[in-house]
Design an enzyme around this catalytic site. Structure first.
Site, PDB file in Angstrom:
ATOM      1  N   ASN A 118       0.851  -1.185   0.000  1.00 52.91           N
ATOM      2  CA  ASN A 118       0.000   0.000   0.000  1.00 52.91           C
ATOM      3  C   ASN A 118       0.885   1.233   0.000  1.00 52.91           C
ATOM      4  O   ASN A 118       2.004   1.213   0.533  1.00 52.91           O
ATOM      5  CB  ASN A 118      -0.887   0.033   1.252  1.00 52.91           C
TER       6      ASN A 118
ATOM      7  N   HIS B 252       0.827   5.178   1.273  1.00 54.46           N
ATOM      8  CA  HIS B 252       0.098   6.069   2.186  1.00 54.46           C
ATOM      9  C   HIS B 252       0.766   7.439   2.136  1.00 54.46           C
ATOM     10  O   HIS B 252       2.005   7.523   2.217  1.00 54.46           O
ATOM     11  CB  HIS B 252       0.136   5.484   3.610  1.00 54.46           C
TER      12      HIS B 252
END
Ligand code: GRF
Length: 195
Positions: free
Chosen positions: A106, A108
């Site tokens: 991911n 972020h």
């Protein structure tokens, strides 16, 4: 390596990831999927020749597990080696994460572990931080946590708003994520730090 990318919106990070997977790159994009059938990134992925899928999360209401079971259909059919969350805005249950732990990334928009969750740029501005940035990490059951695979820093500048800072960070995301994926797909988990 077969890469599935999950998006929720414009997919600017997905585009850079797809564009990076060429030549001797050890990975190829096999699916772009979204929780929003209207996500602009889906048309952009299709225009690049990447198969797409969408599972609208709204009919499932609060039943996250049921939505994820539906989303798993096209994901598993694509037989991914790696899943990249790229602007994907749904919190995943521990059950879903467990299926892909150790092979799900991911990005972020903060220098984790600072500012997990939302509104990261405004929070950095409110705190008077001199620097901001973005982080690529392996996804674990805890939100915006997990082993850090890359970070990129940008200066906070006088007069910055959340939008001007977000734009500066997003430009670094577009450099960081492809650099991390290339190394990760080659089996190297050494973190990437930019600049
Ligand atoms: C952006 O806020 C970015 O910082 C975060 O997800 C949002 C949308 O990204 N990673 P994208 O343009 O859909 O990749």
């Amino acid at each position: 390596k077969r890469v599935v990318i999950l998006i929720s919106g414009g997919g600017s990070n997905m585009i850079r990831l797809v564009e990076s997977m060429t030549g001797d790159h050890p990975a190829r994009p096999v699916l772009v999927a979204s929780n929003d059938p209207a996500a602009a990134g889906l048309a952009r992925a299709a225009a690049m020749g990447v198969p797409v899928a969408a599972v609208d999360h709204r009919p499932f209401g609060k039943d996250r597990a049921a939505f994820e079971t539906a989303l798993l259909g096209p994901i598993l059919a694509a037989a991914p080696d790696i899943i990249c969350l790229a602007g994907f805005m749904r919190v995943l249950t521990p059950g879903f994460v467990a299926r892909f732990e150790g092979r799900m990334l991911n990005i972020h928009p903060s220098l984790l572990p600072k500012y997990q969750g939302l509104h990261t740029h405004q929070r950095a501005l409110d705190a008077g931080d001199a620097e901001a940035g973005c982080t690529v990490h392996e996804v674990t059951a805890a939100l915006d946590d997990g082993p850090i695979l890359g970070q990129a820093r940008v200066p906070v500048m006088a007069g910055d708003t959340a939008d001007t800072l977000a734009a500066r960070v997003l430009a670094m995301e577009h450099r960081l994520y492809p650099a991390v994926l290339r190394r990760y797909a080659a089996g190297d988990r050494t973190p990437v730090f930019l600049p």
